[in-house]
Design an enzyme around this catalytic site. Structure first.
Site, PDB file in Angstrom:
ATOM      1  CE  LYS A  55     -18.878   0.659  34.121  1.00  0.00           C
ATOM      2  NZ  LYS A  55     -18.028  -0.185  34.978  1.00  0.00           N
TER       3      LYS A  55
HETATM    4  N1  LIG Z   1     -11.455  -3.816  33.071  1.00  0.00           N
HETATM    5  C1  LIG Z   1     -11.561  -3.708  34.370  1.00  0.00           C
HETATM    6  O1  LIG Z   1     -10.623  -3.293  35.059  1.00  0.00           O
HETATM    7  C2  LIG Z   1     -12.827  -4.141  35.074  1.00  0.00           C
HETATM    8  C3  LIG Z   1     -12.889  -3.940  36.457  1.00  0.00           C
HETATM    9  C4  LIG Z   1     -14.005  -4.405  37.148  1.00  0.00           C
HETATM   10  C5  LIG Z   1     -15.029  -5.001  36.459  1.00  0.00           C
HETATM   11  N2  LIG Z   1     -14.968  -5.141  35.106  1.00  0.00           N
HETATM   12  C6  LIG Z   1     -16.095  -5.816  34.455  1.00  0.00           C
HETATM   13  O2  LIG Z   1     -15.634  -7.028  33.893  1.00  0.00           O
HETATM   14  C7  LIG Z   1     -16.388  -7.351  32.720  1.00  0.00           C
HETATM   15  C8  LIG Z   1     -15.448  -7.526  31.550  1.00  0.00           C
HETATM   16  O3  LIG Z   1     -14.728  -6.325  31.354  1.00  0.00           O
HETATM   17  P1  LIG Z   1     -13.331  -6.283  30.563  1.00  0.00           P
HETATM   18  O4  LIG Z   1     -12.687  -4.999  30.938  1.00  0.00           O
HETATM   19  O5  LIG Z   1     -12.624  -7.570  30.736  1.00  0.00           O
HETATM   20  O6  LIG Z   1     -13.869  -6.142  29.083  1.00  0.00           O
HETATM   21  P2  LIG Z   1     -13.136  -6.616  27.719  1.00  0.00           P
HETATM   22  O7  LIG Z   1     -13.788  -5.861  26.636  1.00  0.00           O
HETATM   23  O8  LIG Z   1     -11.652  -6.530  27.878  1.00  0.00           O
HETATM   24  O9  LIG Z   1     -13.522  -8.174  27.627  1.00  0.00           O
HETATM   25  C9  LIG Z   1     -14.847  -8.619  27.578  1.00  0.00           C
HETATM   26  C10 LIG Z   1     -14.857 -10.100  27.226  1.00  0.00           C
HETATM   27  O10 LIG Z   1     -16.224 -10.563  27.245  1.00  0.00           O
HETATM   28  C11 LIG Z   1     -16.600 -11.048  25.952  1.00  0.00           C
HETATM   29  N3  LIG Z   1     -17.977 -10.635  25.684  1.00  0.00           N
HETATM   30  C12 LIG Z   1     -18.410  -9.395  25.359  1.00  0.00           C
HETATM   31  N4  LIG Z   1     -19.743  -9.409  25.154  1.00  0.00           N
HETATM   32  C13 LIG Z   1     -20.132 -10.695  25.374  1.00  0.00           C
HETATM   33  C14 LIG Z   1     -21.395 -11.346  25.296  1.00  0.00           C
HETATM   34  N5  LIG Z   1     -22.509 -10.697  24.929  1.00  0.00           N
HETATM   35  N6  LIG Z   1     -21.441 -12.688  25.598  1.00  0.00           N
HETATM   36  C15 LIG Z   1     -20.331 -13.355  25.934  1.00  0.00           C
HETATM   37  N7  LIG Z   1     -19.101 -12.783  26.005  1.00  0.00           N
HETATM   38  C16 LIG Z   1     -19.023 -11.476  25.724  1.00  0.00           C
HETATM   39  C17 LIG Z   1     -15.616 -10.401  24.982  1.00  0.00           C
HETATM   40  O11 LIG Z   1     -15.479 -11.158  23.780  1.00  0.00           O
HETATM   41  C18 LIG Z   1     -14.338 -10.389  25.818  1.00  0.00           C
HETATM   42  O12 LIG Z   1     -13.709 -11.649  25.785  1.00  0.00           O
HETATM   43  C19 LIG Z   1     -17.397  -6.230  32.591  1.00  0.00           C
HETATM   44  O13 LIG Z   1     -18.573  -6.596  33.282  1.00  0.00           O
HETATM   45  C20 LIG Z   1     -16.734  -5.080  33.319  1.00  0.00           C
HETATM   46  O14 LIG Z   1     -17.660  -4.115  33.769  1.00  0.00           O
HETATM   47  C21 LIG Z   1     -13.885  -4.723  34.401  1.00  0.00           C
END
Ligand SMILES: NC(=O)c1ccc[n+]([C@@H]2O[C@H](COP(=O)([O-])OP(=O)(O)OC[C@H]3O[C@@H](n4cnc5c(N)ncnc54)[C@H](O)[C@@H]3O)[C@@H](O)[C@H]2O)c1
Length: 409
Positions: free
Chosen positions: A97
């Site tokens: 990561k």
């Molecule tokens: N993108 C991927 O393919 C993927 C895969 C597996 C896991 N994840 C996990 O999913 C989660 C979200 O990732 P993503 O890619 O959707 O990110 P992203 O940046 O596209 O979206 C994040 C969302 O969470 C909100 N957010 C951010 N900080 C926040 C906070 N402090 N309190 C409340 N809401 C908050 C943002 O406004 C946004 O709506 C993370 O934990 C990431 O590690 C992502």
């Protein structure tokens, strides 16, 4: 939290003490300074990280997060969770990561590009198609992956698309990657509902986080006619007991607006604490870690939690959820669709042969449902939660690999 989870599972499965000690540490971590000349001519220095937790089963794999709150121990935990996830899915990959401590909303596009390029140059010896393959995570996207690929390729003197996944299609990205995590979450949710004899059409859903993961699962469920009663982003969220119009909200988000700015005539505004406590059948935390904790777990009001985010539930809250009979589908299974299609992208890049969307979704479904069946069956057999079962499978596979390779020298 990540270390506590290993202790709990190690006890449950009688894991060898030496292996436990080995797995609790990351293989290597790098802290870098990223000096950038800002548009106003002044120098700013940002801090960045890249961590390999394990490369025993293959090259490291895991996203890069841009956030003002990111710190080294968080990146180590996230790298560890990637190791378990890849092992659970039987992908020939390890866990890694990265992160940069920055609020990207405060940067211009040029500043963001300079930051990304310099960060890539700083971690360049730690990444590569057969070393460690980054991908998008919070606040990073296909454009950022394109800049990373470009810096790496320029250093090598040839195009190396396999150095990152989640790239734009035009430079070796895969169809279906952007929606993969949401799609995978949907496949798992559908499979769970079949086991529990539930019809998704009659269930209500709350989603925390409206980015790649939260937004895509919201859209998929909405298109299937499932009622989504609340969604939120960092600014808070919207609630409507009758169901929200997700299409409208996605259009709003895509115009760079926050949900708190949305016209709330028909919907009620809820803050980031309230959203998790809304009564619903299915709660999908899809924002950041540490959201369901000892302090709010008693107010959680759902039957099923399916973890879109990595690490949204603490081990203490997990115990209480188990006692309350709330089913938790763990992150390493629920959100594994992203890394699975990242793996497909990586092998497509290596073969220079690109698949159609039908094939991506079919193979994704096969990989995830095989893992789901394995986890569900073990959880019934051993009378443990889905999380413990998933960890037992992932850690046993890894433990066997360590045993076979031996500890160098
Ligand atoms: N993108 C991927 O393919 C993927 C895969 C597996 C896991 N994840 C996990 O999913 C989660 C979200 O990732 P993503 O890619 O959707 O990110 P992203 O940046 O596209 O979206 C994040 C969302 O969470 C909100 N957010 C951010 N900080 C926040 C906070 N402090 N309190 C409340 N809401 C908050 C943002 O406004 C946004 O709506 C993370 O934990 C990431 O590690 C992502």
């Amino acid at each position: 939290m990540a270390k506590k989870q290993i202790d709990i599972v190690a006890k449950e499965m009688g894991l060898d003490e030496n292996i436990k000690k080995y797995l609790k540490r990351v293989e290597r971590s790098l802290i870098v300074s990223i000096p950038i000349i800002m548009d106003n001519g002044k120098l700013e220095v940002f801090e960045g990280y890249r961590v390999h937790h394990s490369t025993v089963r293959g090259p490291g794999k895991g996203g890069i997060r841009y956030s003002k709150d990111v710190f080294l121990d968080e990146v180590k935990a996230l790298a560890m969770w990637m190791t378990w996830k890849n092992s659970l899915l039987k992908l020939p990959l390890g866990g890694a990561k990265g992160g940069v401590c920055v609020d990207p909303t405060k940067l211009s596009r040029n500043e963001l590009e300079r930051l990304t390029r310099r960060y890539t140059a700083e971690i360049i010896n730690m990444i590569g198609p057969d070393i460690d393959i980054p991908a998008p995570d919070i606040n990073t996207n296909p454009q950022i992956m394109a800049w990373i690929m470009d810096v790496y390729s320029m250093q090598k003197g040839k195009s190396v698309p396999g150095v990152v996944t989640g790239k734009p299609i035009e430079i070796g990205g895969s169809v279906g990657r952007e929606t993969a995590t949401g799609m995978g979450l949907y496949f798992i949710l559908e499979a769970l509902c079949m086991k529990l004899n539930l019809n998704l059409k009659y269930l209500s859903v709350v989603i925390q986080g409206f980015g790649n993961v939260g937004g895509n699962i919201a859209q998929i469920l909405y298109e299937k006619g499932v009622k989504i009663v609340a969604v939120s982003d960092i600014s808070g969220g919207l609630y409507d007991a009758g169901g929200l119009n997700i299409k409208e909200l996605i259009d709003w988000r895509d115009q760079n607006h926050l949900l708190e700015e949305f016209d709330k005539k028909e919907n009620e505004f809820v803050n980031n604490e309230e959203i998790l406590e809304i009564e619903c059948d299915i709660l999908i935390p899809a924002a950041i870690e540490n959201q369901i904790t000892e302090s709010n777990v008693d107010n959680i009001n759902c039957q099923i939690i399916i973890e879109g985010a990595n690490g949204p539930t603490t081990p203490e809250a997990d115990e209480i959820l188990k006692d309350r009979g709330i089913i938790v589908v763990p992150d390493i299974l629920a959100n594994a669709g992203g890394v699975c299609v990242s793996y497909f992208e990586y092998i497509q890049d290596i073969h220079s042969y690109f698949w159609k969307l039908d094939r991506i979704n079919l193979e994704l479904k096969n990989v995830l449902l095989e893992a789901f069946e394995e986890v569900y069956t073990l959880s019934k057999e051993k009378k443990v939660t889905l999380r413990i079962a998933a960890y037992m499978i992932a850690i046993s596979r890894l433990s066997k690999a360590i045993e076979l390779r031996g500890i160098f020298p």
